[in-house]
Motif scaffolding. Structure first.
Motif, PDB file in Angstrom:
ATOM      1  N   ALA A   4       3.043  -2.282   3.927  1.00 46.13           N
ATOM      2  CA  ALA A   4       2.331  -0.843   3.967  1.00 46.13           C
ATOM      3  C   ALA A   4       3.308   0.413   4.098  1.00 46.13           C
ATOM      4  O   ALA A   4       4.321   0.271   4.695  1.00 46.13           O
ATOM      5  CB  ALA A   4       1.530  -0.578   5.023  1.00 46.13           C
ATOM      6  N   THR A   5       3.322   1.287   3.220  1.00 42.16           N
ATOM      7  CA  THR A   5       4.111   2.537   3.114  1.00 42.16           C
ATOM      8  C   THR A   5       3.568   3.689   3.153  1.00 42.16           C
ATOM      9  O   THR A   5       2.411   3.931   2.779  1.00 42.16           O
ATOM     10  CB  THR A   5       5.133   2.367   1.976  1.00 42.16           C
ATOM     11  OG1 THR A   5       4.201   2.512   0.819  1.00 42.16           O
ATOM     12  CG2 THR A   5       5.670   0.914   1.520  1.00 42.16           C
ATOM     13  N   ASP A   6       4.407   4.695   3.674  1.00 33.80           N
ATOM     14  CA  ASP A   6       3.812   6.371   3.937  1.00 33.80           C
ATOM     15  C   ASP A   6       5.271   7.053   4.172  1.00 33.80           C
ATOM     16  O   ASP A   6       6.533   6.333   4.622  1.00 33.80           O
ATOM     17  CB  ASP A   6       2.933   6.410   5.066  1.00 33.80           C
ATOM     18  CG  ASP A   6       2.224   7.663   4.929  1.00 33.80           C
ATOM     19  OD1 ASP A   6       0.848   7.622   4.434  1.00 33.80           O
ATOM     20  OD2 ASP A   6       2.674   8.789   4.950  1.00 33.80           O
ATOM     21  N   TRP A   7       5.329   8.192   3.761  1.00 36.03           N
ATOM     22  CA  TRP A   7       6.366   9.094   3.859  1.00 36.03           C
ATOM     23  C   TRP A   7       6.332   9.594   5.314  1.00 36.03           C
ATOM     24  O   TRP A   7       7.315  10.233   5.822  1.00 36.03           O
ATOM     25  CB  TRP A   7       6.612  10.152   2.887  1.00 36.03           C
ATOM     26  CG  TRP A   7       5.669  11.252   2.963  1.00 36.03           C
ATOM     27  CD1 TRP A   7       4.532  11.594   3.543  1.00 36.03           C
ATOM     28  CD2 TRP A   7       6.102  12.655   2.228  1.00 36.03           C
ATOM     29  NE1 TRP A   7       3.774  12.604   3.349  1.00 36.03           N
ATOM     30  CE2 TRP A   7       4.717  13.374   2.479  1.00 36.03           C
ATOM     31  CE3 TRP A   7       6.861  13.026   1.505  1.00 36.03           C
ATOM     32  CZ2 TRP A   7       4.618  14.708   2.052  1.00 36.03           C
ATOM     33  CZ3 TRP A   7       6.515  14.343   0.755  1.00 36.03           C
ATOM     34  CH2 TRP A   7       5.599  15.083   1.421  1.00 36.03           C
ATOM     35  N   ALA A   8       5.316   9.599   6.218  1.00 34.31           N
ATOM     36  CA  ALA A   8       5.273   9.994   7.381  1.00 34.31           C
ATOM     37  C   ALA A   8       5.565   9.126   8.458  1.00 34.31           C
ATOM     38  O   ALA A   8       4.896   8.107   8.686  1.00 34.31           O
ATOM     39  CB  ALA A   8       3.658  10.527   7.676  1.00 34.31           C
ATOM     40  N   GLU A   9       6.669   9.252   9.052  1.00 30.95           N
ATOM     41  CA  GLU A   9       7.267   8.328  10.103  1.00 30.95           C
ATOM     42  C   GLU A   9       6.262   7.789  11.134  1.00 30.95           C
ATOM     43  O   GLU A   9       6.103   6.992  11.755  1.00 30.95           O
ATOM     44  CB  GLU A   9       8.489   8.874  10.907  1.00 30.95           C
ATOM     45  CG  GLU A   9       9.667   8.966   9.789  1.00 30.95           C
ATOM     46  CD  GLU A   9      11.012   9.335  10.420  1.00 30.95           C
ATOM     47  OE1 GLU A   9      11.202   9.411  11.676  1.00 30.95           O
ATOM     48  OE2 GLU A   9      11.887   9.707   9.528  1.00 30.95           O
TER      49      GLU A   9
ATOM     50  N   VAL B  12       0.170  12.996  -8.905  1.00 36.64           N
ATOM     51  CA  VAL B  12      -0.283  12.036 -10.105  1.00 36.64           C
ATOM     52  C   VAL B  12       0.808  11.094 -10.693  1.00 36.64           C
ATOM     53  O   VAL B  12       0.838   9.667 -10.803  1.00 36.64           O
ATOM     54  CB  VAL B  12      -1.120  13.031 -11.145  1.00 36.64           C
ATOM     55  CG1 VAL B  12      -1.540  12.065 -12.347  1.00 36.64           C
ATOM     56  CG2 VAL B  12      -1.993  13.582 -10.585  1.00 36.64           C
ATOM     57  N   GLU B  13       1.934  11.735 -11.210  1.00 40.00           N
ATOM     58  CA  GLU B  13       2.844  10.921 -12.092  1.00 40.00           C
ATOM     59  C   GLU B  13       3.567  10.033 -11.204  1.00 40.00           C
ATOM     60  O   GLU B  13       3.627   8.745 -11.403  1.00 40.00           O
ATOM     61  CB  GLU B  13       3.560  11.979 -12.820  1.00 40.00           C
ATOM     62  CG  GLU B  13       4.646  11.230 -13.822  1.00 40.00           C
ATOM     63  CD  GLU B  13       5.762  12.158 -14.351  1.00 40.00           C
ATOM     64  OE1 GLU B  13       5.642  13.307 -14.430  1.00 40.00           O
ATOM     65  OE2 GLU B  13       6.503  11.764 -14.846  1.00 40.00           O
ATOM     66  N   PRO B  14       4.023  10.493 -10.040  1.00 37.78           N
ATOM     67  CA  PRO B  14       4.826   9.700  -9.287  1.00 37.78           C
ATOM     68  C   PRO B  14       4.003   8.351  -8.571  1.00 37.78           C
ATOM     69  O   PRO B  14       4.491   7.106  -8.777  1.00 37.78           O
ATOM     70  CB  PRO B  14       5.553  10.315  -8.091  1.00 37.78           C
ATOM     71  CG  PRO B  14       4.743  11.455  -8.076  1.00 37.78           C
ATOM     72  CD  PRO B  14       4.405  11.777  -9.389  1.00 37.78           C
TER      73      PRO B  14
ATOM     74  N   ARG C  90       8.427   5.069   3.221  1.00 30.72           N
ATOM     75  CA  ARG C  90       8.973   5.049   1.910  1.00 30.72           C
ATOM     76  C   ARG C  90       8.323   6.292   1.105  1.00 30.72           C
ATOM     77  O   ARG C  90       6.910   6.566   1.425  1.00 30.72           O
ATOM     78  CB  ARG C  90       8.040   4.062   0.954  1.00 30.72           C
ATOM     79  CG  ARG C  90       8.840   2.543   1.186  1.00 30.72           C
ATOM     80  CD  ARG C  90      10.055   2.324   0.518  1.00 30.72           C
ATOM     81  NE  ARG C  90      10.600   0.841   0.818  1.00 30.72           N
ATOM     82  CZ  ARG C  90      11.893   0.730   0.508  1.00 30.72           C
ATOM     83  NH1 ARG C  90      12.688   1.316   0.074  1.00 30.72           N
ATOM     84  NH2 ARG C  90      12.209  -0.660   0.620  1.00 30.72           N
ATOM     85  N   ASP C  91       8.958   7.281   0.244  1.00 29.18           N
ATOM     86  CA  ASP C  91       8.507   8.407  -0.298  1.00 29.18           C
ATOM     87  C   ASP C  91       8.016   7.680  -1.908  1.00 29.18           C
ATOM     88  O   ASP C  91       8.946   7.118  -2.519  1.00 29.18           O
ATOM     89  CB  ASP C  91       9.545   9.422  -0.361  1.00 29.18           C
ATOM     90  CG  ASP C  91       8.894  10.574  -1.285  1.00 29.18           C
ATOM     91  OD1 ASP C  91       8.105  10.729  -1.934  1.00 29.18           O
ATOM     92  OD2 ASP C  91       9.729  11.666  -0.886  1.00 29.18           O
ATOM     93  N   TRP C  92       6.833   7.812  -2.313  1.00 29.32           N
ATOM     94  CA  TRP C  92       6.517   7.358  -3.508  1.00 29.32           C
ATOM     95  C   TRP C  92       7.124   8.052  -4.870  1.00 29.32           C
ATOM     96  O   TRP C  92       6.960   7.764  -5.844  1.00 29.32           O
ATOM     97  CB  TRP C  92       4.833   7.420  -3.745  1.00 29.32           C
ATOM     98  CG  TRP C  92       3.957   8.561  -3.686  1.00 29.32           C
ATOM     99  CD1 TRP C  92       4.490   9.791  -4.263  1.00 29.32           C
ATOM    100  CD2 TRP C  92       3.092   9.042  -3.064  1.00 29.32           C
ATOM    101  NE1 TRP C  92       3.785  10.732  -3.875  1.00 29.32           N
ATOM    102  CE2 TRP C  92       2.540  10.272  -3.281  1.00 29.32           C
ATOM    103  CE3 TRP C  92       2.378   8.373  -2.203  1.00 29.32           C
ATOM    104  CZ2 TRP C  92       1.596  11.006  -2.917  1.00 29.32           C
ATOM    105  CZ3 TRP C  92       1.011   9.001  -1.603  1.00 29.32           C
ATOM    106  CH2 TRP C  92       0.837  10.200  -1.742  1.00 29.32           C
TER     107      TRP C  92
ATOM    108  N   GLU D 140       0.974  -1.337   0.041  1.00 33.34           N
ATOM    109  CA  GLU D 140       0.124  -0.040  -0.024  1.00 33.34           C
ATOM    110  C   GLU D 140       0.989   1.187  -0.176  1.00 33.34           C
ATOM    111  O   GLU D 140       1.807   1.250   0.713  1.00 33.34           O
ATOM    112  CB  GLU D 140      -0.904   0.113   1.331  1.00 33.34           C
ATOM    113  CG  GLU D 140      -1.972   1.273   1.140  1.00 33.34           C
ATOM    114  CD  GLU D 140      -3.008   1.286   2.469  1.00 33.34           C
ATOM    115  OE1 GLU D 140      -3.129   0.455   3.096  1.00 33.34           O
ATOM    116  OE2 GLU D 140      -3.793   2.441   1.897  1.00 33.34           O
ATOM    117  N   LEU D 141       0.612   2.362  -0.665  1.00 30.90           N
ATOM    118  CA  LEU D 141       1.175   3.554  -0.981  1.00 30.90           C
ATOM    119  C   LEU D 141       0.351   4.615  -0.283  1.00 30.90           C
ATOM    120  O   LEU D 141      -0.871   4.584  -0.218  1.00 30.90           O
ATOM    121  CB  LEU D 141       1.513   4.024  -2.352  1.00 30.90           C
ATOM    122  CG  LEU D 141       2.108   3.106  -3.330  1.00 30.90           C
ATOM    123  CD1 LEU D 141       2.205   3.819  -4.681  1.00 30.90           C
ATOM    124  CD2 LEU D 141       3.302   2.728  -2.934  1.00 30.90           C
TER     125      LEU D 141
END
Ligand SMILES: C[S@@+](CC[C@H](N)C(=O)[O-])C[C@H]1O[C@@H](n2cnc3c(N)ncnc32)[C@H](O)[C@@H]1O
Length: 186
Positions: free
Chosen positions: A86-91, A138-140, A113-115, A65-66
């Motif tokens: 599961a991933t997110d840029w927020a620690e 959108v693009e990343p 993770r940063d998408w 999951e992004l």
């Protein structure tokens, strides 16, 4: 961060979640100045429950999951026997999701993770809910979804940039009211 506990039944799975009491109190002007970071992770958005409700049989699948935020689709997928990352840029989101998975007796991997940056892992199914609220996403997001898995389920929230995403994806199938399926061209 002050948390409160809430029990919800989502897609037939009862989840007890710790959540921030006041997401607005987490706004950090320095983090916004650096990278327009806002603590959107701290809310449970309707697209996340719609996506969780629309999950197919994911038992035994590798699922990623992004922008997972509180990670409800990931928790439901883990409860159904998927091998979930599961991933997110927020620690803080990742720390809380690990705690919530443990509270619910569920096993998953949660990673910062940063998408915008590729990474080498590959999965059977990618998930993302309410991540198309800024043009810069959108693009990343489309690139990562296509790279990471041959198919992706995306929970929509009626945001302005979702139509741009659907156009750029070329073809998506509507699988539920707020959820589209994107298949990678082979
Ligand atoms: C509107 S919230 C949706 C959260 C969750 N998917 C839901 O539906 O409840 C957007 C999420 O995307 C995450 N996000 C934003 N930019 C990101 C990036 N560059 N890389 C990874 N995650 C990001 C935020 O931290 C937040 O958790």
């Amino acid at each position: 961060m002050t948390l409160f506990s809430e029990t919800r039944r989502v897609a037939g799975v009862e989840l007890t979640l710790l959540r921030p009491e006041s997401p607005e109190a987490l706004i950090d002007e320095q983090a916004f100045a650096n990278d327009e970071f806002l603590p959107y992770w701290a809310e449970l958005w309707p697209a996340a429950t719609a996506l969780a409700e629309a999950l197919p049989d994911v038992g035994g699948l590798r699922v990623v999951e992004l922008g997972c935020g509180l990670g409800v689709p990931s928790l439901v997928a883990a409860a159904r026997g998927a091998d979930v990352t599961a991933t997110d840029w927020a620690e803080d989101a990742i720390g809380l999701l690990r705690a919530n998975a443990a509270r619910n007796g569920l096993a998953l991997v949660a990673e910062v993770r940063d998408w915008r940056l590729p990474w080498p892992d590959r999965f059977d199914l990618a998930l993302a809910a309410d991540v198309l609220y800024e043009q810069r996403n959108v693009e990343p997001v489309l690139n990562r979804l296509r790279e990471l898995a041959p198919q992706a389920l995306v929970g929509l929230a009626g945001r302005p940039y979702e139509s741009e995403f659907v156009r750029a994806a070329g073809h998506v199938e509507q699988v539920a009211e707020r959820v589209v399926l994107l298949r990678r061209a082979s």
